[in-house]
Design a protein around this motif. Structure first.
Motif, PDB file in Angstrom:
ATOM      1  N   ALA A  66       0.807  -1.219   0.000  1.00  0.00           N
ATOM      2  CA  ALA A  66       0.000   0.000   0.000  1.00  0.00           C
ATOM      3  C   ALA A  66       0.834   1.261   0.000  1.00  0.00           C
ATOM      4  O   ALA A  66       0.300   2.355  -0.102  1.00  0.00           O
ATOM      5  CB  ALA A  66      -0.911   0.006   1.218  1.00  0.00           C
ATOM      6  N   ALA A  67       2.157   1.122   0.115  1.00  0.00           N
ATOM      7  CA  ALA A  67       2.983   2.302   0.321  1.00  0.00           C
ATOM      8  C   ALA A  67       2.823   3.331  -0.789  1.00  0.00           C
ATOM      9  O   ALA A  67       2.935   4.531  -0.548  1.00  0.00           O
ATOM     10  CB  ALA A  67       4.449   1.891   0.458  1.00  0.00           C
ATOM     11  N   LEU A  82       0.148   4.080  -2.542  1.00  0.00           N
ATOM     12  CA  LEU A  82      -1.189   4.604  -2.756  1.00  0.00           C
ATOM     13  C   LEU A  82      -1.209   6.114  -2.576  1.00  0.00           C
ATOM     14  O   LEU A  82      -0.714   6.641  -1.583  1.00  0.00           O
ATOM     15  CB  LEU A  82      -2.182   3.961  -1.785  1.00  0.00           C
ATOM     16  N   ARG A 134      -3.272   4.412   4.666  1.00  0.00           N
ATOM     17  CA  ARG A 134      -2.857   3.540   3.577  1.00  0.00           C
ATOM     18  C   ARG A 134      -3.271   2.084   3.789  1.00  0.00           C
ATOM     19  O   ARG A 134      -3.251   1.293   2.846  1.00  0.00           O
ATOM     20  CB  ARG A 134      -1.339   3.618   3.362  1.00  0.00           C
ATOM     21  N   CYS A 135      -3.650   1.720   5.023  1.00  0.00           N
ATOM     22  CA  CYS A 135      -4.047   0.346   5.327  1.00  0.00           C
ATOM     23  C   CYS A 135      -5.537   0.102   5.114  1.00  0.00           C
ATOM     24  O   CYS A 135      -6.009  -1.025   5.334  1.00  0.00           O
ATOM     25  CB  CYS A 135      -3.714   0.014   6.781  1.00  0.00           C
ATOM     26  N   THR A 136      -6.294   1.105   4.733  1.00  0.00           N
ATOM     27  CA  THR A 136      -7.747   1.001   4.570  1.00  0.00           C
ATOM     28  C   THR A 136      -8.103  -0.230   3.737  1.00  0.00           C
ATOM     29  O   THR A 136      -7.573  -0.406   2.632  1.00  0.00           O
ATOM     30  CB  THR A 136      -8.288   2.262   3.877  1.00  0.00           C
ATOM     31  N   ARG A 178      -8.843   0.292   0.062  1.00  0.00           N
ATOM     32  CA  ARG A 178      -7.643   0.666  -0.691  1.00  0.00           C
ATOM     33  C   ARG A 178      -6.767  -0.567  -0.940  1.00  0.00           C
ATOM     34  O   ARG A 178      -6.121  -0.686  -1.985  1.00  0.00           O
ATOM     35  CB  ARG A 178      -6.846   1.745   0.058  1.00  0.00           C
ATOM     36  N   LYS A 222      -5.707  -1.965  -4.544  1.00  0.00           N
ATOM     37  CA  LYS A 222      -4.289  -2.129  -4.871  1.00  0.00           C
ATOM     38  C   LYS A 222      -3.912  -3.584  -5.117  1.00  0.00           C
ATOM     39  O   LYS A 222      -2.858  -3.874  -5.693  1.00  0.00           O
ATOM     40  CB  LYS A 222      -3.449  -1.556  -3.710  1.00  0.00           C
ATOM     41  N   TYR A 227     -11.294   5.417   8.792  1.00  0.00           N
ATOM     42  CA  TYR A 227     -10.279   5.330   7.732  1.00  0.00           C
ATOM     43  C   TYR A 227     -10.496   6.471   6.755  1.00  0.00           C
ATOM     44  O   TYR A 227     -11.405   6.461   5.931  1.00  0.00           O
ATOM     45  CB  TYR A 227     -10.361   3.985   7.008  1.00  0.00           C
ATOM     46  N   GLY A 231       1.895   5.678   9.115  1.00  0.00           N
ATOM     47  CA  GLY A 231       2.248   4.649   8.157  1.00  0.00           C
ATOM     48  C   GLY A 231       2.109   3.222   8.627  1.00  0.00           C
ATOM     49  O   GLY A 231       2.522   2.304   7.925  1.00  0.00           O
ATOM     50  N   CYS A 271       0.866  -0.349   9.237  1.00  0.00           N
ATOM     51  CA  CYS A 271      -0.059  -1.433   8.901  1.00  0.00           C
ATOM     52  C   CYS A 271       0.313  -2.649   9.760  1.00  0.00           C
ATOM     53  O   CYS A 271       1.152  -2.566  10.650  1.00  0.00           O
ATOM     54  CB  CYS A 271      -0.001  -1.757   7.419  1.00  0.00           C
TER      55      CYS A 271
END
Length: 424
Positions: free
Chosen positions: A42-43, A45, A131-133, A136, A140, A167, A296, A298
């Motif tokens: 996810a980084a 996104l 970014r962990c949603t 998403r 991804k 989120y 950041g 996750c």
């Protein structure tokens, strides 16, 4: 020279990565998804204003769609199997207030959508950062449970996957707060039914399913449903790895491989209940961890960076015994809404399962929960999976794969109106 602790952490990281990949790729040749899907994907996104709630919620009911958009999942199997939308919808937070939540709705291609059953799938722990949603992650191609969703799509079930509360850019997730998880899952199903493009029926048979945090969400949705969403034609619930009693789950995590999850749960409770004032007991290191996680963090980061660290490293005193905290985690304990002999909150068949050795979600409290439900008259089937000898963390993840065939059969039987055979 690496220390013993460093070597152990390295082995743990490898074990988790391999387990996540194994769960995702167990059916890879048939599914055509050869890539491991981990949260780190996810980084890259970008920011996304779709997730920013409106300044003022539009009038409506829980489950009403606020906005939606068609998306293509990041891996070929769900793209081939389903039409997929991201939705924002009205729901209810832990204090009973209306708010906005996002979700993914996946509807199998072909056939008549109005005839399809709907499964509300509660995703497991993703992490506190935006970014962990989960939606998403699906977009991804990084959701580690995507293979479970694919299996349900192949059976012809539409699937609604909530992101849960908070989120968004500048996230305020309410991790492990059942009073928020239950409505979020219920209202994701309602949103799927009310999304015109999906074509699903308001009368569709419904089931709730999930594992770990998602297993808790499934049972909380079950406890809420009769009063909160009586119009749903709920047929059954499948819930694995359930954290039913937050205190009994939290204490064994402290200073052990899953200690990052304990810290995240405290963050989640604090976001749900402003009177807890977690920041007042954080030291400088604790404030730095909160900022780091919400920027950041996750699931893998919670293990790699914050596993095996005691809560005392981050607080000036433990909040766990403070009266406001006790009140909130007590009310977020599953099975406490009834006394034996009362009409059970959950009125549909339940399949609950757990690992015998579980480093993240204490198995004894899950066993106690199933016994409470049985005493309340819930028609429940209970099963354990032996994970003796497996590395920490992977022992928690193993049953989601081991139980999948039985879970799928259980769903099929409920949707076919076959009688359940509870073993209370």
């Amino acid at each position: 020279m690496p220390t013993r602790t460093t070597r152990r952490a390295g082995r743990l990281t490898v074990a988790l990565a391999l387990t996540l990949a194994a769960c995702t790729l167990s059916a890879a040749p048939a599914d055509g998804d050869p890539r491991p899907h981990t949260a780190n994907a996810a980084a890259a996104l970008p920011p996304d204003d779709f997730y920013v709630p409106p300044a003022s919620l539009p009038e409506g009911r829980p489950g009403d769609v606020i906005r939606s958009r068609k998306v293509d999942p990041g891996t070929p199997t769900p793209r081939a199997l389903a039409d997929t939308w991201q939705v924002m919808y009205r729901s209810t937070d832990a204090l009973g207030r209306p708010h906005a939540v996002t979700a993914t709705v996946l509807v199998p291609k072909g056939g008549t959508p109005a005839t399809r059953p709907i499964v509300g799938w509660g995703p497991g722990t993703q992490g506190p950062a935006f970014r962990c949603t989960p939606s998403r992650m699906i977009a991804k191609g990084a959701l580690y449970e995507q293979w479970v969703i694919n299996a349900m799509l192949k059976e012809g079930y539409a699937v609604a996957v909530p992101d849960y509360e908070g989120y968004r850019p500048g996230p305020r997730t309410t991790y492990m707060v059942g009073k928020s998880l239950g409505p979020a899952l219920i209202d994701a199903v309602r949103a799927a039914q009310r999304l015109p493009a999906a074509g699903l029926s308001a009368d569709a048979p419904v089931a709730f399913r999930g594992y770990s945090q998602g297993g808790g969400a499934a049972l909380w949705a079950g406890e809420f449903q009769a009063d909160y969403a009586p119009e749903l034609d709920l047929k059954g619930i499948v819930a694995g790895g359930v954290p039913g009693n937050l205190m009994e789950v939290a204490l064994p995590l402290n200073g052990r491989p899953g200690s990052g999850f304990l810290f995240y749960a405290l963050i989640g409770l604090d976001h749900a209940y402003p009177e807890l004032k977690f920041r007042d007991v954080l030291n400088d290191a604790g404030r730095a961890v909160v900022a780091d996680l919400e920027t950041g963090g996750c699931a893998l980061e919670m293990i790699n960076k914050y596993g095996n660290k005691p809560l005392s490293a981050y607080v000036t005193r433990s909040p766990l015994v403070d009266a406001p905290w006790v009140a909130r985690y007590t009310e977020n304990t599953l099975g406490t809404e009834n006394t034996p002999g009362a009409t059970p909150k959950i009125k549909v068949p339940v399949f609950q399962y757990h690992a015998t050795q579980d480093a993240l979600v204490e198995p004894n409290q899950a066993d106690a929960l199933h016994k409470v439900y049985c005493a309340q008259g819930v028609p429940l089937t209970w099963k354990t999976y032996d994970t003796t000898g497996r590395p920490p963390i992977s022992d928690h993840l193993r049953p989601i794969q081991a139980a999948n065939a039985e879970a799928m059969t259980y769903l099929a039987d409920r949707f076919a109106n076959r009688p359940a055979t509870p073993d209370c």
